[in-house]
Design a protein around this motif. Sequence first.
Motif, PDB file in Angstrom:
ATOM      1  N   LEU A   1       0.835  -1.195   0.000  1.00 29.85           N
ATOM      2  CA  LEU A   1       0.000   0.000   0.000  1.00 29.85           C
ATOM      3  C   LEU A   1       0.873   1.250   0.000  1.00 29.85           C
ATOM      4  CD1 LEU A   1      -2.915   1.100   0.217  1.00 29.85           C
ATOM      5  CD2 LEU A   1      -2.618   1.063   2.700  1.00 29.85           C
TER       6      LEU A   1
ATOM      7  N   TYR B   1      -5.198  -6.015   1.294  1.00 28.57           N
ATOM      8  CA  TYR B   1      -5.283  -6.206  -0.154  1.00 28.57           C
ATOM      9  C   TYR B   1      -6.330  -7.263  -0.481  1.00 28.57           C
ATOM     10  CZ  TYR B   1      -3.818  -6.864  -5.007  1.00 28.57           C
ATOM     11  OH  TYR B   1      -3.787  -6.929  -6.376  1.00 28.57           O
TER      12      TYR B   1
ATOM     13  N   PHE C   1      -6.663  -2.712  -3.163  1.00 32.12           N
ATOM     14  CA  PHE C   1      -6.734  -2.579  -1.713  1.00 32.12           C
ATOM     15  C   PHE C   1      -8.156  -2.219  -1.314  1.00 32.12           C
ATOM     16  CE2 PHE C   1      -2.198  -2.014  -2.382  1.00 32.12           C
ATOM     17  CZ  PHE C   1      -1.660  -2.757  -1.339  1.00 32.12           C
TER      18      PHE C   1
END
Length: 358
Positions: free
Chosen positions: A10, A111, A118
């Motif tokens: 992320l 995720y 995500f």
Amino acid sequence: MAVSPDLPQLDALEGWPSPEEQTDWYGAASDEKLLVDAYRGGRMHHAWLITGPRGSGKATLAYRFARFALAHPDAARAPAAESLAIDPGHPAARKIAAHAHPNLLTLARPYDDKNKRFKESVTVDEVRRTIPFFGATAGEAGWRISIVDAADDMNASAANALLKVLEEPPRGALFFVLSHAPGRLLPTIRSRCRRLDLTPLGSDVIERALERHSDAGPDERRFAALAGEGSIRRAVRFLDEEVMAIGSAFGRAVGRFPALDAGAAHRLGDIVAQRGADDAFESFQDLVFDWLARRARGLPEPETLGALPPVVAAVPLARWAEVWEKVRQSSAEVEALNLDRKQYVLTTIDMLARATRM
């Protein structure tokens, strides 16, 4: 903390070290010293709320402390250091960089492998990972540390679950709750934490960081550092030609207010809506919300966006607050429902332009 190396990370920036790998600190030395002194002096609060704009170093600081504390688990014997820096080759540093330290847990938006994206929020199941983490015997001696990155992404159930843990913290537990907008957090979460506010980084500091970690030329670094407005993350993205084009097109569009420059809006929408252009979409959102924040505070435009039309400066604060909420809601719907991004750009620019018409 183990994370599969096959999963995307992320907020990863290509070619830039992630916070758990970053060994440099570009923020204020006093922020590090505050944590060092609290730790060594036995005054370490069990939960810290670290706030500041995106890209100001919140996660980097949290991971730097984690490395320091896990490398020196006995606070009384920790070195009288001025910073949190430790040898990058130390086992604690290597394990954290590899997402493999058993005493460190990061809570973030998970995720979704099925949909290859995500999730839109930090879920309650993510926060509940703290139960086995803190309930089991520590993998190594010393503290067990959880980093919530970012708390702004928690849904209501996750926020309440985190609050419960903060109210009854396990022995030897430390929390670092990161927030870009702390005013949106539950007041009870804020009250359980000691707060550390990071300030936006100076453009000269960002420029030095870009010089160290990128091969961009001096002019490109200078532009990106100014456009970053205190955020290394945003500055790094502005080294990308497409993101620079977004900033240029956005500047042209808002510079014509109260008129709507349809051509500039469509060019902007085409760039943002390209397949796989997640960074472009995020950059557009940053530009819009930063622009609205400056309107709310009565601040001038940075030189990268040009002068502010006088009619814009005359718009009352209440109107900008209303526009902010509408744009925020529209932005959330686009991400949650995977709606057309170009239409979102066109609607947003039109909404901003209409707000400037008295």
